[in-house]
Design an enzyme around this catalytic site. Structure first.
Site, short mmCIF file in Angstrom:
data_model
loop_
_atom_site.label_atom_id
_atom_site.label_comp_id
_atom_site.label_asym_id
_atom_site.label_seq_id
_atom_site.Cartn_x
_atom_site.Cartn_y
_atom_site.Cartn_z
CB VAL A 35 39.85 37.92 32.73
CG1 VAL A 35 39.53 36.93 33.85
CG2 VAL A 35 39.58 37.30 31.37
CE LYS A 36 35.48 43.39 38.21
NZ LYS A 36 34.20 44.03 38.66
#
Length: 216
Positions: free
Chosen positions: A82-83
């Site tokens: 997850v960015k």
């Protein structure tokens, strides 16, 4: 050093995978929008195609929004990272996601101090944007070098993922510094294997062989 492909294009991913150079993929909302169609379907296809990590980015700007989106994004596959943006609310989300065992990639990092914060909070990856810094007459790679020193000083497990790569020299310098990962546009990966002397040498070898065959 691992090579990630910075794209949401399935054809590019397949080609680099066939070359044996694909260790992972990074995406962002801009890259997803370029492909059109249903982004959820595209994300699922990418996660299925890629054996390594796939970074999918949140678009929320509050801790609550990011946590909610992160829970959704990880449903696309076990390889999802997850960015999270390097903002205060992002750091709050990062801390919680780390505690939950969700892999993270802190993006839009432009200084070693920002990278230090991400590493301290247990980010899986931190993404310094070297090309954008170079565009402002700052040395993006100097910042990466400083990040390497900081992370080694404190034995942070966070990996340095060099992003916003513009040309092959960024790749060479990342390797010399000891960056863990570099994420590359498709065009830059293709450039890495090219050299005019390689082409010239191959043409000469083939010409000599053809002349030899004709002389038999």
């Amino acid at each position: 050093m691992q090579f990630f492909l910075d794209t949401a294009n399935l054809d590019q991913i397949r080609e680099v995978k066939e070359l044996g150079l694909l260790d992972g993929v990074t995406t962002n909302p801009t890259l997803m929008s370029r492909e059109g169609g249903d982004w959820r379907e595209q994300a699922a296809l990418i996660c299925e195609l890629v054996d390594g990590p796939v970074s999918l980015e949140v678009i929320g700007t509050t801790r609550e929004e990011m946590i909610k989106e992160a829970k959704d994004l990880v449903s696309f596959g076990d390889n999802v990272v997850v960015k999270i943006p390097m903002i205060a609310e992002g750091l709050k989300a990062l801390r919680e996601l780390t505690e939950r065992g969700i892999k993270t990639n802190v993006t839009l990092v432009f200084s070693p101090a920002q990278a230090l914060l991400a590493g301290k909070l247990g980010a899986t990856y931190v993404s310094p944007f070297v090309g954008r810094l170079d565009g402002l007459s700052h040395s993006g790679m100097e910042g990466v070098d400083q990040m390497r020193t900081i992370f080694d000083n404190y034995a942070f497990e966070t990996k340095i993922l060099v992003a916003s790569v513009r040309h092959p020299m960024h790749v060479l310098e990342s390797g010399l510094i000891g960056a863990d990962v570099i994420t590359l546009p498709y065009a830059t990966i293709m450039q890495l294997m090219q050299h005019p002397l390689t082409d010239k040498g191959l043409a000469a070898f083939l010409a000599d062989w053809e002349a030899f065959q004709e002389g038999k």
